[in-house]
Design a protein around this motif. Structure first.
Motif, mmCIF file in Angstrom:
data_model
loop_
_atom_site.group_PDB
_atom_site.id
_atom_site.type_symbol
_atom_site.label_atom_id
_atom_site.label_comp_id
_atom_site.label_asym_id
_atom_site.label_seq_id
_atom_site.Cartn_x
_atom_site.Cartn_y
_atom_site.Cartn_z
ATOM 1 N N HIS A 71 0.820 -1.210 0.000
ATOM 2 C CA HIS A 71 0.000 0.000 0.000
ATOM 3 C C HIS A 71 0.856 1.262 0.000
ATOM 4 C CE1 HIS A 71 -3.493 2.530 0.738
ATOM 5 N NE2 HIS A 71 -2.862 3.075 1.759
ATOM 6 N N VAL A 72 1.957 1.255 0.776
ATOM 7 C CA VAL A 72 2.778 2.461 0.938
ATOM 8 C C VAL A 72 4.155 2.308 0.302
ATOM 9 C CG1 VAL A 72 3.829 4.026 2.627
ATOM 10 C CG2 VAL A 72 1.532 3.129 3.029
ATOM 11 N N GLY A 73 4.712 1.100 0.342
ATOM 12 C CA GLY A 73 6.013 0.886 -0.286
ATOM 13 C C GLY A 73 7.187 0.888 0.665
ATOM 14 N N GLN A 74 6.952 1.218 1.936
ATOM 15 C CA GLN A 74 8.031 1.204 2.916
ATOM 16 C C GLN A 74 7.436 1.039 4.302
ATOM 17 O OE1 GLN A 74 9.243 5.433 2.206
ATOM 18 N NE2 GLN A 74 9.262 5.579 4.442
ATOM 19 N N LEU A 75 8.281 0.644 5.243
ATOM 20 C CA LEU A 75 7.895 0.571 6.646
ATOM 21 C C LEU A 75 8.998 1.216 7.471
ATOM 22 C CD1 LEU A 75 6.369 -2.989 7.287
ATOM 23 C CD2 LEU A 75 5.253 -0.783 7.651
ATOM 24 N N ASP A 76 8.619 2.184 8.283
ATOM 25 C CA ASP A 76 9.582 2.863 9.138
ATOM 26 C C ASP A 76 9.394 2.498 10.612
ATOM 27 O OD1 ASP A 76 10.897 4.790 7.106
ATOM 28 O OD2 ASP A 76 8.741 5.021 6.797
ATOM 29 N N ALA A 77 8.264 1.887 10.930
ATOM 30 C CA ALA A 77 8.019 1.404 12.289
ATOM 31 C C ALA A 77 6.957 0.315 12.236
ATOM 32 C CB ALA A 77 7.563 2.534 13.206
ATOM 33 N N VAL A 78 7.172 -0.725 13.026
ATOM 34 C CA VAL A 78 6.160 -1.763 13.239
ATOM 35 C C VAL A 78 5.966 -1.868 14.739
ATOM 36 C CG1 VAL A 78 5.611 -4.211 13.074
ATOM 37 C CG2 VAL A 78 6.704 -3.056 11.145
ATOM 38 N N CYS A 79 4.745 -1.609 15.198
ATOM 39 C CA CYS A 79 4.418 -1.631 16.625
ATOM 40 C C CYS A 79 3.404 -2.730 16.891
ATOM 41 C CB CYS A 79 3.838 -0.290 17.073
ATOM 42 S SG CYS A 79 4.898 1.126 16.747
ATOM 43 N N HIS A 80 3.798 -3.720 17.666
ATOM 44 C CA HIS A 80 2.871 -4.792 17.998
ATOM 45 C C HIS A 80 2.206 -4.477 19.334
ATOM 46 C CE1 HIS A 80 0.852 -8.536 18.046
ATOM 47 N NE2 HIS A 80 1.601 -9.094 18.994
ATOM 48 N N ALA A 81 1.064 -3.795 19.242
ATOM 49 C CA ALA A 81 0.318 -3.402 20.438
ATOM 50 C C ALA A 81 -0.902 -4.281 20.680
ATOM 51 C CB ALA A 81 -0.115 -1.936 20.334
ATOM 52 N N ALA A 82 -1.232 -5.144 19.724
ATOM 53 C CA ALA A 82 -2.346 -6.069 19.928
ATOM 54 C C ALA A 82 -1.973 -7.074 21.005
ATOM 55 C CB ALA A 82 -2.673 -6.796 18.624
ATOM 56 N N LEU A 120 12.449 -2.989 7.617
ATOM 57 C CA LEU A 120 12.899 -2.132 8.711
ATOM 58 C C LEU A 120 14.406 -1.922 8.675
ATOM 59 C CD1 LEU A 120 10.669 -3.469 11.633
ATOM 60 C CD2 LEU A 120 10.464 -1.276 10.460
ATOM 61 N N MET A 121 15.156 -2.927 8.248
ATOM 62 C CA MET A 121 16.601 -2.724 8.112
ATOM 63 C C MET A 121 16.904 -1.742 6.987
ATOM 64 S SD MET A 121 18.330 -6.464 8.922
ATOM 65 C CE MET A 121 17.263 -7.444 7.849
ATOM 66 N N THR A 122 16.133 -1.832 5.906
ATOM 67 C CA THR A 122 16.334 -0.907 4.792
ATOM 68 C C THR A 122 16.044 0.535 5.189
ATOM 69 O OG1 THR A 122 15.799 -2.610 3.163
ATOM 70 C CG2 THR A 122 15.552 -0.319 2.466
ATOM 71 N N SER A 123 14.969 0.738 5.951
ATOM 72 C CA SER A 123 14.570 2.102 6.345
ATOM 73 C C SER A 123 15.272 2.586 7.609
ATOM 74 C CB SER A 123 13.054 2.145 6.575
ATOM 75 O OG SER A 123 12.690 1.373 7.708
ATOM 76 N N GLY A 167 20.757 -2.119 11.079
ATOM 77 C CA GLY A 167 19.944 -0.923 10.907
ATOM 78 C C GLY A 167 18.600 -0.894 11.591
ATOM 79 N N CYS A 168 18.093 -2.042 12.028
ATOM 80 C CA CYS A 168 16.752 -2.077 12.646
ATOM 81 C C CYS A 168 16.860 -1.896 14.151
ATOM 82 C CB CYS A 168 16.050 -3.396 12.318
ATOM 83 S SG CYS A 168 14.457 -3.596 13.138
ATOM 84 N N HIS A 169 16.227 -0.861 14.659
ATOM 85 C CA HIS A 169 16.174 -0.610 16.099
ATOM 86 C C HIS A 169 15.024 -1.407 16.702
ATOM 87 C CE1 HIS A 169 14.087 2.009 19.225
ATOM 88 N NE2 HIS A 169 15.146 1.531 19.857
ATOM 89 N N THR A 170 15.261 -2.019 17.860
ATOM 90 C CA THR A 170 14.212 -2.746 18.579
ATOM 91 C C THR A 170 13.994 -2.113 19.938
ATOM 92 O OG1 THR A 170 14.751 -4.853 17.496
ATOM 93 C CG2 THR A 170 13.487 -4.971 19.536
#
Length: 268
Positions: A71-82, A120-123, A167-170
């Motif tokens: 849909h957007v082409g990139q991901l800069d954050a993934v938040c698992h709040a469920a 996430l590593m790419t961004s 590159g991916c921050h956790t």
């Protein structure tokens, strides 16, 4: 910038989505209920993308990430709040309850990470895992919940060590109980054998209830600084440290600071 937020149709997930929108990010929110998702998207504003999914089902977290990326082409954050919580004496909690909570609270986080890691590593983006104080301690009366949250600490550390150099921050977030409209009543169907105080947020933990919007802002600031873990309230770190070094002292302090250890809530 684009954030994927699971559990984004209500509660803390919605607060996280609001915080990203306030920064001008595009947001994709995930939830099981299409009507609640639509209502949340309307409140968040134009451009909010929604995906209906039950993340406890294997394969759904991967589908969600793939759809968000397409849909957007990139991901800069993934938040698992469920997530799901529970109440009950652990020795009376059936295996299927553990499996049900592990599927959403932990295994969904694992599959989301697997699907999103390359993006996430790419961004150089952030993976945000929403744990709980119960990620590090296990108060009485919470049934399968602590066991479903404890694995997040190990998983987050592995992600920091393996993905961080690429590159991916956790960020692992360990918050206390949050203010919510149904506090004190949401566990009535599970808590017939428990004292009234264990029906309260956090199982009666003697801490101030957190404001979801304030906590969401703290999460985003922690991502800005790329810190490893956010514990709120900070004083809980003492309990965590004592519990690791001296289990008996940790148990004693936990009893003193939670209703489940006060003596009135002994299992029968």
């Amino acid at each position: 910038m684009h954030a994927l937020v699971t559990g984004g149709s209500a509660g803390f997930g919605l607060a996280l989505a609001r915080a990203y929108v306030a920064r001008g990010w595009r947001v994709t929110i995930v939830g099981r209920d299409r009507a609640r998702l639509a209502a949340a998207a309307e409140r968040l504003g134009e451009g909010t993308h929604t995906i209906a999914a039950d993340l406890a089902v294997a394969g759904e977290p991967t589908r969600v990430v793939e759809e968000a990326l397409s849909h957007v082409g990139q991901l800069d954050a993934v938040c698992h709040a469920a997530g799901r919580s529970s109440r009950g004496w652990v020795h009376k909690t059936p295996r299927q309850d553990f499996e049900r909570l592990l599927a959403l609270n932990f295994l969904a986080a694992v599959e989301l990470t697997t699907a999103a890691a390359d993006a996430l590593m790419t961004s150089r983006g952030s993976l945000v895992l929403i744990g709980s104080l119960a990620t590090h301690v296990a108060p009485a009366g919470l049934g399968a919940y602590p066991a479903s949250k404890h694995p997040l600490a190990a998983f987050a550390q592995q992600c920091r060590l393996e993905l961080g150099p690429r590159g991916c921050h956790t960020l692992l977030v360990c918050p206390g109980p949050m203010a919510r409209d149904d506090a004190g009543a949401r566990y009535d169907d599970q808590a017939a054998e428990l004292p009234d105080e264990l029906r309260q947020p956090g199982g009666g933990a003697k801490v101030k209830l957190l404001d979801p919007d304030d906590l969401a802002k703290q999460v985003l600031r922690a991502c800005d600084r790329r810190v490893a873990e956010l514990v709120v309230p900070k004083k809980a770190r003492l309990l965590f440290a004592l519990g690791r070094l001296f289990p008996e002292w940790g148990d004693r302090l936990l009893r003193r600071n939670s209703a489940g250890g006060s003596g009135s809530g002994k299992p029968t």
